[in-house]
Design a protein around this motif. Structure first.
Motif, PDB file in Angstrom:
ATOM      1  N   UNK A 108      -3.922  10.969 -17.426  1.00  0.00           N
ATOM      2  CA  UNK A 108      -3.270   9.724 -17.841  1.00  0.00           C
ATOM      3  C   UNK A 108      -4.298   8.636 -18.150  1.00  0.00           C
ATOM      4  N   UNK A 109      -5.180   8.336 -17.194  1.00  0.00           N
ATOM      5  CA  UNK A 109      -6.134   7.252 -17.423  1.00  0.00           C
ATOM      6  C   UNK A 109      -7.434   7.498 -16.669  1.00  0.00           C
ATOM      7  N   UNK A 110      -8.443   6.720 -17.010  1.00  0.00           N
ATOM      8  CA  UNK A 110      -9.742   6.785 -16.332  1.00  0.00           C
ATOM      9  C   UNK A 110      -9.989   5.469 -15.605  1.00  0.00           C
ATOM     10  N   UNK A 111     -10.438   5.579 -14.361  1.00  0.00           N
ATOM     11  CA  UNK A 111     -10.825   4.403 -13.587  1.00  0.00           C
ATOM     12  C   UNK A 111     -12.341   4.433 -13.433  1.00  0.00           C
ATOM     13  N   UNK A 112     -13.049   3.699 -14.248  1.00  0.00           N
ATOM     14  CA  UNK A 112     -14.515   3.739 -14.177  1.00  0.00           C
ATOM     15  C   UNK A 112     -15.012   3.245 -12.823  1.00  0.00           C
ATOM     16  N   UNK A 113     -15.738   4.099 -12.114  1.00  0.00           N
ATOM     17  CA  UNK A 113     -16.314   3.675 -10.842  1.00  0.00           C
ATOM     18  C   UNK A 113     -17.496   2.751 -11.167  1.00  0.00           C
ATOM     19  N   UNK A 114     -17.731   1.753 -10.324  1.00  0.00           N
ATOM     20  CA  UNK A 114     -18.764   0.767 -10.663  1.00  0.00           C
ATOM     21  C   UNK A 114     -19.504   0.281  -9.424  1.00  0.00           C
ATOM     22  N   UNK A 210      -8.417  -5.839  -5.573  1.00  0.00           N
ATOM     23  CA  UNK A 210      -9.106  -6.937  -4.885  1.00  0.00           C
ATOM     24  C   UNK A 210      -9.467  -8.084  -5.831  1.00  0.00           C
ATOM     25  N   UNK A 211      -9.003  -7.989  -7.081  1.00  0.00           N
ATOM     26  CA  UNK A 211      -9.257  -9.064  -8.032  1.00  0.00           C
ATOM     27  C   UNK A 211     -10.568  -8.950  -8.783  1.00  0.00           C
ATOM     28  N   UNK A 212     -11.207  -7.792  -8.693  1.00  0.00           N
ATOM     29  CA  UNK A 212     -12.464  -7.569  -9.419  1.00  0.00           C
ATOM     30  C   UNK A 212     -12.182  -6.866 -10.743  1.00  0.00           C
ATOM     31  N   UNK A 213     -12.991  -7.155 -11.744  1.00  0.00           N
ATOM     32  CA  UNK A 213     -12.886  -6.487 -13.029  1.00  0.00           C
ATOM     33  C   UNK A 213     -14.148  -5.670 -13.248  1.00  0.00           C
ATOM     34  N   UNK A 214     -14.026  -4.322 -13.268  1.00  0.00           N
ATOM     35  CA  UNK A 214     -15.214  -3.477 -13.427  1.00  0.00           C
ATOM     36  C   UNK A 214     -16.043  -3.804 -14.666  1.00  0.00           C
ATOM     37  N   UNK A 215     -15.395  -4.288 -15.704  1.00  0.00           N
ATOM     38  CA  UNK A 215     -16.093  -4.610 -16.947  1.00  0.00           C
ATOM     39  C   UNK A 215     -16.969  -5.848 -16.803  1.00  0.00           C
ATOM     40  N   UNK A 265      -6.976  -4.930 -19.398  1.00  0.00           N
ATOM     41  CA  UNK A 265      -8.103  -5.581 -20.081  1.00  0.00           C
ATOM     42  C   UNK A 265      -9.400  -4.778 -20.012  1.00  0.00           C
ATOM     43  N   UNK A 266      -9.271  -3.459 -20.175  1.00  0.00           N
ATOM     44  CA  UNK A 266     -10.447  -2.608 -20.214  1.00  0.00           C
ATOM     45  C   UNK A 266     -10.931  -2.129 -18.851  1.00  0.00           C
ATOM     46  N   UNK A 267     -10.365  -2.681 -17.777  1.00  0.00           N
ATOM     47  CA  UNK A 267     -10.778  -2.256 -16.436  1.00  0.00           C
ATOM     48  C   UNK A 267     -10.286  -0.836 -16.162  1.00  0.00           C
ATOM     49  N   UNK A 268      -9.154  -0.486 -16.760  1.00  0.00           N
ATOM     50  CA  UNK A 268      -8.597   0.868 -16.696  1.00  0.00           C
ATOM     51  C   UNK A 268      -8.497   1.355 -18.130  1.00  0.00           C
ATOM     52  N   UNK A 269      -8.956   2.572 -18.384  1.00  0.00           N
ATOM     53  CA  UNK A 269      -8.999   3.086 -19.755  1.00  0.00           C
ATOM     54  C   UNK A 269      -8.044   4.263 -19.959  1.00  0.00           C
ATOM     55  N   UNK A 270      -7.423   4.373 -21.126  1.00  0.00           N
ATOM     56  CA  UNK A 270      -6.589   5.538 -21.420  1.00  0.00           C
ATOM     57  C   UNK A 270      -7.429   6.804 -21.356  1.00  0.00           C
ATOM     58  N   UNK A 271      -6.855   7.885 -20.888  1.00  0.00           N
ATOM     59  CA  UNK A 271      -7.591   9.152 -20.790  1.00  0.00           C
ATOM     60  C   UNK A 271      -7.854   9.721 -22.169  1.00  0.00           C
ATOM     61  N   UNK A 272      -9.017  10.363 -22.314  1.00  0.00           N
ATOM     62  CA  UNK A 272      -9.367  10.999 -23.594  1.00  0.00           C
ATOM     63  C   UNK A 272      -9.257  12.495 -23.459  1.00  0.00           C
TER      64      UNK A 272
END
Length: 272
Positions: A108-114, A210-215, A265-272
């Motif tokens: 479904x989606x990707x959660x970029x670890x940061x 927690x209100x953080x944006x990985x981007x 807003x780009x913090x979570x990305x659609x899966x490819x």
């Protein structure tokens, strides 16, 4: 015989009438589908497709879990119909450890670890002997190591697979970084806020919660990769379940995928 014919006629009339209410055909009772999920973003995404599924006769119930342990146990025990919180390496590891047979119904989606830091603006700026807080979720170790490897701070032993790598696979550690990995994933935002370590690695779902944006807020972020895309997991016996197929169609639809990109807003990305 006459009474029998009259009874059959009345039965047929009642059955026909039962199909109509106010001149319209009665809709078949909804199929209830219970899906376990992390609060953010998984439950939010599931709630987004609720109305769409309702039109297709699926009553979607979302059960929120705040850890990575219970959702697979609940699914294996039949307490829920599916879960949505993990990636394939995590599922593979869980199956191996628990003699499980859970499978993926689809990405479904990707959660970029940061990596986050209140003291330093990049991984290369970390000082010698810097303490790095990492969760105890071993399925994420490879993707974390890749961030530091790509930054030129460590090298890995020959033949190491990223999806199964551990900190024991580090060959050279140029800055003698100290990876502390004894914490539950959900605690990482609090540890980051405490400012105890030079840097803290946080999974995107807990970061966003927690209100953080990985981007914007991280000093290093995982690049898009399907290996760690979050999936919907099901029991093997449910692979042909029509309700689950409708759920996946809704989650993987172009409109939902576009919504994910826009909403988070780009913090979570659609899966490819």
């Amino acid at each position: 015989m006459k009474k029998a014919r009259i009874f059959s006629f009345v039965t047929a009339v009642v059955a026909a009438a039962a199909l109509f209410v106010g001149g319209s055909k009665v809709v078949k009772a909804d199929t209830t589908l219970t899906v376990g999920a992390s609060a953010n973003p998984h439950a939010i995404i599931l709630n987004h497709v609720k109305s769409q599924l309702k039109k297709e006769g699926i009553n979607l119930k979302v059960k929120v879990y705040d850890d990575y342990i219970m959702p697979n146990k609940a699914l294996a025990n039949g307490d829920i119909d599916a879960n949505y919180f993990q990636h394939i390496p995590f599922l593979d590891q869980w199956n191996k450890k628990n003699n499980g047979t859970l499978i993926s119904a689809g990405k479904v989606h990707l959660e970029p670890i940061a990596v986050y830091s209140k003291k330093y603006k990049s991984l290369k700026a970390l000082p010698n002997g810097a303490k790095i807080y990492v969760s105890s979720n071993t399925a994420d170790y490879g993707r974390i190591l890749k961030l530091f490897k790509d930054a030129g701070l460590i090298t890995l032993k020959k033949g190491t697979k990223i999806t199964t790598a551990t900190f024991d696979d580090i060959k050279t550690n140029k800055k003698n970084l100290k990876f502390v990995h004894t914490f539950e994933a959900k605690l990482m935002p609090k540890l980051y806020a405490s400012n105890e370590a030079a840097a803290t690695v946080i999974n995107a779902n807990y970061a966003v919660q927690a209100g953080l944006n990985p981007t914007k807020d991280s000093i290093a972020r995982e690049k898009s990769t399907s290996e760690y895309a979050n999936i919907v997991a099901i029991r093997k016996s449910e692979k042909n379940n029509k309700a689950i197929k409708k759920l996946m169609a809704a989650l993987q639809s172009k409109s939902t995928q576009n919504w994910i990109k826009k909403h988070f807003k780009g913090a979570i990305l659609p899966a490819k």
